[in-house]
Design a protein around this motif. Structure first.
Motif, PDB file in Angstrom:
ATOM      1  N   ASP A 307      80.347  55.041  34.377  1.00 49.09           N
ATOM      2  CA  ASP A 307      79.191  55.877  34.087  1.00 49.09           C
ATOM      3  C   ASP A 307      77.912  55.365  34.754  1.00 49.09           C
ATOM      4  OD1 ASP A 307      79.000  53.600  32.562  1.00 49.09           O
ATOM      5  OD2 ASP A 307      78.437  54.625  30.695  1.00 49.09           O
ATOM      6  N   GLU A 308      78.060  54.534  35.793  1.00 49.81           N
ATOM      7  CA  GLU A 308      76.953  54.139  36.659  1.00 49.81           C
ATOM      8  C   GLU A 308      77.308  54.588  38.070  1.00 49.81           C
ATOM      9  OE1 GLU A 308      76.090  49.993  36.164  1.00 49.81           O
ATOM     10  OE2 GLU A 308      75.728  50.182  33.999  1.00 49.81           O
ATOM     11  N   THR A 390      71.979  56.605  37.499  1.00 51.49           N
ATOM     12  CA  THR A 390      72.209  56.609  38.939  1.00 51.49           C
ATOM     13  C   THR A 390      71.474  55.432  39.565  1.00 51.49           C
ATOM     14  OG1 THR A 390      72.427  59.020  38.945  1.00 51.49           O
ATOM     15  CG2 THR A 390      71.992  57.945  41.057  1.00 51.49           C
ATOM     16  N   VAL A 391      72.238  54.538  40.158  1.00 55.23           N
ATOM     17  CA  VAL A 391      71.704  53.274  40.678  1.00 55.23           C
ATOM     18  C   VAL A 391      70.826  53.519  41.898  1.00 55.23           C
ATOM     19  CG1 VAL A 391      72.318  51.003  41.595  1.00 55.23           C
ATOM     20  CG2 VAL A 391      73.724  52.050  39.797  1.00 55.23           C
ATOM     21  N   LEU A 418      66.095  48.867  47.979  1.00 52.30           N
ATOM     22  CA  LEU A 418      67.292  49.190  48.756  1.00 52.30           C
ATOM     23  C   LEU A 418      67.150  48.716  50.195  1.00 52.30           C
ATOM     24  CD1 LEU A 418      68.142  52.792  47.494  1.00 52.30           C
ATOM     25  CD2 LEU A 418      69.530  50.738  47.171  1.00 52.30           C
ATOM     26  N   GLU A 419      65.938  48.768  50.727  1.00 58.13           N
ATOM     27  CA  GLU A 419      65.735  48.339  52.110  1.00 58.13           C
ATOM     28  C   GLU A 419      65.957  46.841  52.273  1.00 58.13           C
ATOM     29  OE1 GLU A 419      60.894  47.838  52.347  1.00 58.13           O
ATOM     30  OE2 GLU A 419      61.751  49.845  52.222  1.00 58.13           O
ATOM     31  N   ASP A 420      65.738  46.056  51.199  1.00 58.48           N
ATOM     32  CA  ASP A 420      65.979  44.617  51.271  1.00 58.48           C
ATOM     33  C   ASP A 420      67.476  44.335  51.395  1.00 58.48           C
ATOM     34  OD1 ASP A 420      63.238  44.315  50.921  1.00 58.48           O
ATOM     35  OD2 ASP A 420      63.426  44.157  48.736  1.00 58.48           O
ATOM     36  N   SER A 522      78.440  45.310  42.002  1.00 54.34           N
ATOM     37  CA  SER A 522      77.506  44.338  41.431  1.00 54.34           C
ATOM     38  C   SER A 522      76.854  44.927  40.189  1.00 54.34           C
ATOM     39  CB  SER A 522      76.434  43.979  42.464  1.00 54.34           C
ATOM     40  OG  SER A 522      75.510  45.055  42.617  1.00 54.34           O
ATOM     41  N   ASP A 523      75.949  44.133  39.620  1.00 51.62           N
ATOM     42  CA  ASP A 523      75.165  44.594  38.470  1.00 51.62           C
ATOM     43  C   ASP A 523      73.737  44.945  38.881  1.00 51.62           C
ATOM     44  OD1 ASP A 523      77.303  44.127  36.676  1.00 51.62           O
ATOM     45  OD2 ASP A 523      76.795  41.995  36.613  1.00 51.62           O
ATOM     46  N   GLU A 524      73.461  45.008  40.182  1.00 54.46           N
ATOM     47  CA  GLU A 524      72.103  45.253  40.663  1.00 54.46           C
ATOM     48  C   GLU A 524      71.594  46.641  40.288  1.00 54.46           C
ATOM     49  OE1 GLU A 524      71.038  43.700  44.789  1.00 54.46           O
ATOM     50  OE2 GLU A 524      73.231  43.783  44.898  1.00 54.46           O
ATOM     51  N   TRP A 525      70.319  46.694  39.935  1.00 55.74           N
ATOM     52  CA  TRP A 525      69.590  47.946  39.758  1.00 55.74           C
ATOM     53  C   TRP A 525      68.340  47.861  40.625  1.00 55.74           C
ATOM     54  CZ3 TRP A 525      70.914  52.355  37.113  1.00 55.74           C
ATOM     55  CH2 TRP A 525      72.038  52.281  36.290  1.00 55.74           C
ATOM     56  N   PRO A 526      68.434  48.257  41.887  1.00 58.36           N
ATOM     57  CA  PRO A 526      67.258  48.158  42.758  1.00 58.36           C
ATOM     58  C   PRO A 526      66.091  48.961  42.210  1.00 58.36           C
ATOM     59  CG  PRO A 526      68.949  49.545  43.729  1.00 58.36           C
ATOM     60  CD  PRO A 526      69.578  48.885  42.556  1.00 58.36           C
ATOM     61  N   LYS A 527      64.897  48.439  42.423  1.00 57.87           N
ATOM     62  CA  LYS A 527      63.688  49.040  41.862  1.00 57.87           C
ATOM     63  C   LYS A 527      62.803  49.599  42.975  1.00 57.87           C
ATOM     64  CE  LYS A 527      63.601  45.688  38.055  1.00 57.87           C
ATOM     65  NZ  LYS A 527      62.830  44.585  37.412  1.00 57.87           N
TER      66      LYS A 527
END
Length: 540
Positions: A307-308, A390-391, A418-420, A522-527
């Motif tokens: 669900d992600e 939605t990540v 996301l660009e990083d 991964s567990d990342e949530w880009p900001k």
């Protein structure tokens, strides 16, 4: 609408990313990319315009490909999402009449103005509507800017400049300097005129601040256009349109108001809107057709966090059959955007052969981008997958077709983390990351990722488009100019087997796939980064 031409050369590209089990990923097939583009950009698909036989063939092709890859339906048990649209074929009067101050001007349709309406009515017009020059037509509280301050334009027609006050100001602190904000987009101009209650809104076209020539305006705002079919929609002016710079100068010269240096004066903080002492009249007749278009959506369900979601997007549509140019009437849209659609298919095919990712990955081919990002707008208003779950969004629109690029150009650089992630993956490919070298054209607001950004989802829109791996910057620049001047939104945007190759497309596809894989495993949530106008939306 967009876009820069992106370029590529010969050679195979082996993918280097890893799945969670550290096995090498399957290769993005250059042969498959070529096949997808040959099919999607063929005359048989008639320019892939919604509501045509070209749409039926395109949607069927995409669904068949996702099924063949083994992907699941992305909308319940369906591979499509219906998008209700209304097609309005606008037929403006042959002339727009400007009268006042003892003078009369007649502007010629297509050559000096285009006019249409978004109202779903058979007939509409402005008649002797007072013309008011409203500068850039911007109300931006965060910049302490209001071109409509103290102004009542109800029943009047506003004349506004394209782009925003920061453009060409040589002041990086005025709005975002040369980088266009959303206040500079033509869509915003009409939205603000509607909020102010104007009867009409005319945008003055200039090639440099608009980012495209008059031929693009003429082709894009004449004939049939599509809009979301929404009942109870927001107020729209009676008439919307564009006028050429030369037509604007004729109007200003007929006014009894001093309009010298009008653009520079509009960038001044003490600018005040000006009634031109002239009235405008023009009529628009509509043919109305309602129908359903379709987004195409497929899914790889995550093994641990189903669900992600990571969403890949690309628009499948183009302009269909239109005015003849150099003996051709089919606007094939090979670069724009068979290339992005083919790249998404290449990523989907490769990912389908990998170990199941931890998060779900969605592939969304959207309709009616060329008509105002309508397919992605409908998705954003009616999301299949919750935005807060939605990540990120990775968008593909105009991918390299003449050689591998040393750069990865990020449109909207500085917006999200996301660009990083993309920068680190680019470095592994021996590439560097750069901001869009032409930020004044507002490319960030001209493709489907923008609709995801507007609902807070971090979005990446990036591809190689600046420096060829071996032939350098000037080579790419020359081809970009050829594309923009002779092919963009023309029938000449075709697949040319003698010059197109697919290693650069595969290289970009590999990079964007690795970004998605890193997020999916991964567990990342880009900001969103500080200063982004979308950060507060996400944080809510």
């Amino acid at each position: 609408m967009k876009k820069k031409l992106a370029i590529l050369s010969l050679g195979a590209v082996l993918l280097s990313c890893k799945t969670s089990s550290e096995t090498s990923t399957p290769e993005i097939s250059e042969e498959s990319l070529q096949t997808h583009i040959e099919v999607l950009a063929s005359d048989d698909f008639q320019g892939r315009k919604p509501f045509t036989e070209g749409e039926i063939k395109t949607v069927n092709y995409l669904v068949d490909q996702f099924k063949a890859f083994g992907l699941e339906p992305g909308n319940g048990d369906s591979y499509t999402q219906e998008v209700p649209l209304v097609e309005l074929t606008a037929k403006p009067s042959e002339t727009m009449t400007i009268e006042g101050n003892g003078k009369k001007i007649e502007l010629a349709v297509l050559d000096e103005f285009v006019a249409y309406t978004e109202r779903v009515v058979e007939n509409t017009s402005i008649e002797a509507s007072e013309l008011v020059f409203a500068g850039y037509g911007v109300v931006a509280p965060e910049y302490n800017w209001n071109d409509y301050e103290g102004l009542d334009v109800k029943g009047k027609t506003v004349v506004v400049l394209v782009n925003d006050p920061g453009f060409a100001s040589e002041d990086s602190t005025l709005f975002k300097g040369e980088t266009m904000t959303y206040y500079g987009r033509w869509t915003y101009k009409y939205e603000e005129a509607a909020r102010q209650g104007a009867a009409g809104c005319l945008i003055i076209h200039e090639t440099v601040p608009a980012g495209y020539g008059w031929s693009v305006v003429r082709n894009s705002w004449s004939g049939a256009s599509l809009y979301l079919d929404q009942t109870g929609g927001s107020y729209q002016p009676e008439v919307l349109g564009w006028i050429t710079r030369d037509a604007a100068i004729r109007i200003f010269e007929a006014s009894d108001v001093d309009m010298k240096n009008y653009a520079a004066r509009s960038r001044s903080e003490d600018f005040k809107a000006i009634s031109l002492g002239l009235n405008a009249s023009v009529a628009v007749t509509n043919e109305i057709k309602r129908d359903q278009s379709r987004n195409v959506v497929a899914k790889i369900t995550g093994s641990e966090k189903p669900d992600e979601y990571i969403i890949y997007s690309a628009h499948w549509d183009h302009l269909g059959v239109g005015p003849e140019i150099d003996g051709d009437t089919i606007y094939n849209g090979a670069h724009d955007n068979a290339s992005g659609t083919a790249t998404m298919l290449g990523i989907a095919e490769a990912m389908a052969q990998m170990d199941q990712p931890k998060r779900s990955v969605i592939f969304l081919a959207v309709t009616a981008e060329e008509q105002g990002l309508l397919g992605s707008k409908h998705y954003a208003q009616n999301p299949i997958y919750a935005p807060k779950q939605t990540v990120g969004n990775i968008n593909m629109d105009g991918i390299t077709s003449f050689g591998p690029m040393k750069d990865l150009t990020v449109v909207g650089y500085g917006q999200s983390e996301l660009e990083d992630i993309a920068e680190k993956i680019a470095a592994k490919q021996g590439r560097y990351i750069i901001p869009d070298p032409d930020p004044g054209k507002g490319y960030f607001f001209r493709s489907d990722h923008f609709q995801f950004a507007k609902i807070g989802i971090p979005a990446l829109y990036a591809s190689g488009s600046y420096e060829h791996m071996t032939k350098g910057v000037e080579y790419v620049d020359s081809l970009n100019l050829i594309y923009l001047n002779t092919q963009y939104h023309r029938p000449q945007d075709e697949y040319h087997p003698e010059s197109w190759t697919f290693d650069g497309m595969a290289l970009d596809g590999t990079l964007l796939m690795e970004v998605g894989l890193q997020l999916a495993n991964s567990d990342e949530w880009p900001k969103w980064k500080e200063g982004s106008e979308f950060k507060s939306i996400r944080e809510k």
